[in-house]
Design an enzyme around this catalytic site. Structure first.
Site, PDB file in Angstrom:
ATOM      1  CE  LYS A   1     -89.012  -2.406  35.323  1.00  0.00           C
ATOM      2  NZ  LYS A   1     -90.038  -1.887  36.200  1.00  0.00           N
TER       3      LYS A   1
ATOM      4  CD  GLN B   1     -92.276   0.707  37.363  1.00  0.00           C
ATOM      5  OE1 GLN B   1     -91.906  -0.360  36.877  1.00  0.00           O
ATOM      6  NE2 GLN B   1     -91.472   1.462  38.083  1.00  0.00           N
TER       7      GLN B   1
ATOM      8  CG  ASP C   1     -91.460  -6.349  40.733  1.00  0.00           C
ATOM      9  OD1 ASP C   1     -90.297  -5.996  40.471  1.00  0.00           O
ATOM     10  OD2 ASP C   1     -92.476  -5.725  40.364  1.00  0.00           O
TER      11      ASP C   1
HETATM   12  N1  GUN Z   1     -90.783   0.972  41.231  1.00  0.00           N
HETATM   13  C1  GUN Z   1     -89.491   1.246  41.538  1.00  0.00           C
HETATM   14  N2  GUN Z   1     -88.748   0.116  41.513  1.00  0.00           N
HETATM   15  C2  GUN Z   1     -89.586  -0.880  41.172  1.00  0.00           C
HETATM   16  C3  GUN Z   1     -89.404  -2.292  40.975  1.00  0.00           C
HETATM   17  O1  GUN Z   1     -88.304  -2.851  41.126  1.00  0.00           O
HETATM   18  N3  GUN Z   1     -90.535  -2.975  40.624  1.00  0.00           N
HETATM   19  C4  GUN Z   1     -91.743  -2.384  40.469  1.00  0.00           C
HETATM   20  N4  GUN Z   1     -92.782  -3.158  40.157  1.00  0.00           N
HETATM   21  N5  GUN Z   1     -91.938  -1.090  40.667  1.00  0.00           N
HETATM   22  C5  GUN Z   1     -90.867  -0.354  41.008  1.00  0.00           C
END
Ligand code: GUN
Length: 296
Positions: free
Chosen positions: A53, A97, A120
């Site tokens: 990211k 996350q 998200d």
């Molecule tokens: N863990 C796995 N996929 C995601 C996601 O798309 N966003 C977040 N915040 N955590 C994740």
């Protein structure tokens, strides 16, 4: 039939190119789009995602703030940092996350993020707005990325039977919400199957569009795929492979070699859905920045 490959690297690159144009326009107006990312603990897969990211943010001109906190961080400390980020007008998007360590309640944390910074799309306000058909609500990045992939290959799910295997809040449920919307690139008849579904193979064989997000390596086999179906594999699993340098390889939730002999289109792993998730996150971040600047 040998399926055509849906190339997530190529499609996500075109999304990122659009995002870069939007980020450049914002910067020209004195606004630097900024995403703040919180990672708690040392989960190796999460570290890889967060690292990706950050790299992709830099490529499209989004500033990145990064908090890597120890696994024993208390919920109060996490909430206090989120309050700081919520109050900071230079931060447009916030991502925590998942999964979080056991001492932290994911629901409490998710609900603490301001809905307008929830890139998200996990906050109940955004989930509820999206369920109610509001197309301006932030959409969860993975299912939104899948919808963009279908558009890119010009495969319209309207009127078709989509079977989604998996009912997680991150993928399966929002995927069902998106595909059943009355809007372009949706209007599908949707079935959500899961670990308790009886005759899973029979249900999968009914799918014109089969989307698998269960986190079990190669669990959807070729005999579960209807001839000509579009197969979207959301899974990323490490399986031991002593013949490789790292000692493992990545596979999806679908047995790719078998399924590609039945499908018309299929996503590979890696290089399928994965890069789309990050691209849609960047897209949501510039959208959030534009809205806060009053341009959207
Ligand atoms: N863990 C796995 N996929 C995601 C996601 O798309 N966003 C977040 N915040 N955590 C994740």
């Amino acid at each position: 039939m040998s399926a055509k490959i849906i190339d997530g690297n190529e499609i996500s690159a075109s999304v990122r190119a659009e995002v870069k144009v939007e980020a450049d326009e914002l910067r020209a107006r004195g606004i630097e789009p900024c995403l703040a990312v919180m990672l708690v603990g040392e989960d190796p897969a999460s570290r890889v995602y967060v690292g990706m990211k950050e790299k992709k943010c830099a490529e499209v001109g989004i500033r990145n703030i990064d908090a890597r906190l120890p696994a024993d961080t208390s919920q109060e400390e996490i909430l206090a940092l989120l309050d700081e980020w919520n109050a900071d007008p230079s931060i447009h998007g916030i991502l925590v996350q998942l999964p979080l360590p056991d001492q932290v309640d994911e629901k409490t944390v998710t609900e603490r993020i301001l809905p307008e910074k929830d890139v998200d799309g996990f906050h109940p306000v955004n989930v509820g707005r999206m369920s109610g058909g509001d197309t301006t609500a932030f959409r969860p990045c993975t299912p939104h990325g899948v919808q963009v992939m279908l558009k890119h290959i010009d495969w319209d799910p309207s009127g078709k039977h989509a079977v989604i295997v998996g009912r997680s809040n991150i993928v399966g449920r929002p995927m069902a919400t998106i595909l059943s919307q009355k809007e372009p690139w949706a209007n599908a008849t949707v079935t959500v199957a899961h670990s308790r579904s009886e005759d899973l193979a029979g249900i999968c064989r009914l799918a014109d569009l089969l989307i698998v997000a269960v986190g079990r390596p190669e669990s959807v086999t070729g005999d579960m795929v209807r001839d000509g179906a579009v197969v979207i594999d959301v899974g990323v699993n490490r399986v031991d492979d002593p013949t490789t340098e790292k000692g493992y390889r990545l596979v999806g939730d679908v047995a790719f070699d078998e399924a590609k002999e039945k499908a018309s289109w299929i996503t590979p792993v890696p290089g399928g859905v994965g890069p789309m998730t990050i691209a849609m996150l960047l897209k949501n971040t510039v959208t959030a920045a534009g809205r806060m600047a009053g341009s959207d």
